[in-house]
Design a protein around this motif. Sequence first.
Motif, mmCIF file in Angstrom:
data_model
loop_
_atom_site.group_PDB
_atom_site.id
_atom_site.type_symbol
_atom_site.label_atom_id
_atom_site.label_comp_id
_atom_site.label_asym_id
_atom_site.label_seq_id
_atom_site.Cartn_x
_atom_site.Cartn_y
_atom_site.Cartn_z
ATOM 1 N N THR A 120 57.945 30.405 1.899
ATOM 2 C CA THR A 120 57.258 29.911 0.731
ATOM 3 C C THR A 120 58.292 28.904 0.076
ATOM 4 O O THR A 120 59.307 29.061 -0.072
ATOM 5 C CB THR A 120 57.158 30.940 -0.144
ATOM 6 O OG1 THR A 120 56.386 32.037 0.364
ATOM 7 C CG2 THR A 120 56.593 30.698 -1.511
ATOM 8 N N ASN A 152 53.490 27.173 -5.814
ATOM 9 C CA ASN A 152 54.478 27.213 -4.674
ATOM 10 C C ASN A 152 53.485 27.386 -3.474
ATOM 11 O O ASN A 152 52.431 27.564 -3.647
ATOM 12 C CB ASN A 152 55.434 28.551 -4.728
ATOM 13 C CG ASN A 152 54.508 29.744 -5.182
ATOM 14 O OD1 ASN A 152 53.391 30.267 -4.349
ATOM 15 N ND2 ASN A 152 54.696 30.579 -6.133
ATOM 16 N N THR A 169 53.065 28.690 0.493
ATOM 17 C CA THR A 169 53.456 29.394 1.609
ATOM 18 C C THR A 169 52.840 29.033 2.899
ATOM 19 O O THR A 169 51.537 28.764 2.910
ATOM 20 C CB THR A 169 52.966 30.969 1.246
ATOM 21 O OG1 THR A 169 53.534 31.386 0.070
ATOM 22 C CG2 THR A 169 53.248 31.865 2.322
#
Length: 307
Positions: free
Chosen positions: A24, A12, A14
């Motif tokens: 995010t 992921n 951010t």
Amino acid sequence: LAFSGLGVEGTNYTWDFGDGTVVTLDMPITTRTFITPSEYNVTLTVTDEYGFQNNTSTTITVLEDTTPPVTTDDYDGTWHTSDFTITLTAVDDGSGVAETYYRINDGPTMTVSAAGQPLITSEGADNTLEYWSVDNAGNQEPSNILTGIKLDKTPPAIGSPSCIPESEVLPDQGVTVSVNVVDSCSGVKNVTLSYNLNGSALWNDLAMSLNSTTGLYEALIPEQQENVLVKYTITAFDNAENYNAEDNNGQYYVYEVVPEFPSWIILPLVLTSTLLIILCRRKLTKTPSQQSYLEPNSSAMLKTVFF
């Protein structure tokens, strides 16, 4: 603005945009619109499936752009004789030019990036071009209207000339040549009659003037000596400099100056005069017998008159 990073499955991303906004995502690509012009420190933190993280930062400067582009054209204002392009140039000192749009003669809207620069193809003196540009901040300039765009692809039309006298041009006669010349677009600029004598390589030019009464262009070829062969042709230009010539399909228009008394008249006159002279001489000449016969009678008549 658009931001992107290297995508890895199970990871992921951010984004801290430096303006208080943090998001995010599971994709490494995003966009962000900054409202206030300023410098922003943008940080991207990448977290993999095992919780390990890494980050990178960059500073961006966001400028305010409230000024639309300025677009100009290069039309020279003159007549053109073939299809031609008008080049539009757009300038924007802020966010930069995104696109330039235009319409020709109130036609469909086109863009320079897709259709190229405006191409003028319609003949006339009143073509119009409307154009404007938009910058990357969305500022659009007011439309510019260019009028009076001139295109004339057709040369003047020249009719068959007529002349006075129509035939039997004598040595003391000039010849008036008349011709109809028209141009429905840019108009007739000038008409010229060119003539030569006895096939000479030297051509003499005469400016033909418009007769307001007849609507014909006229010129006077000066009188010439007998037996001179005169050839002539007519040329015309319109105001766009289109050119046309009327030369009788390459044969030219021709007349010959005849003698004041043609030979077919002179010969019979000479023969008749000679015959009359001969007859008169015969009547005046007397034979000897006639003289001896007439003289006594003449004396007798004289004597009778005196007594």
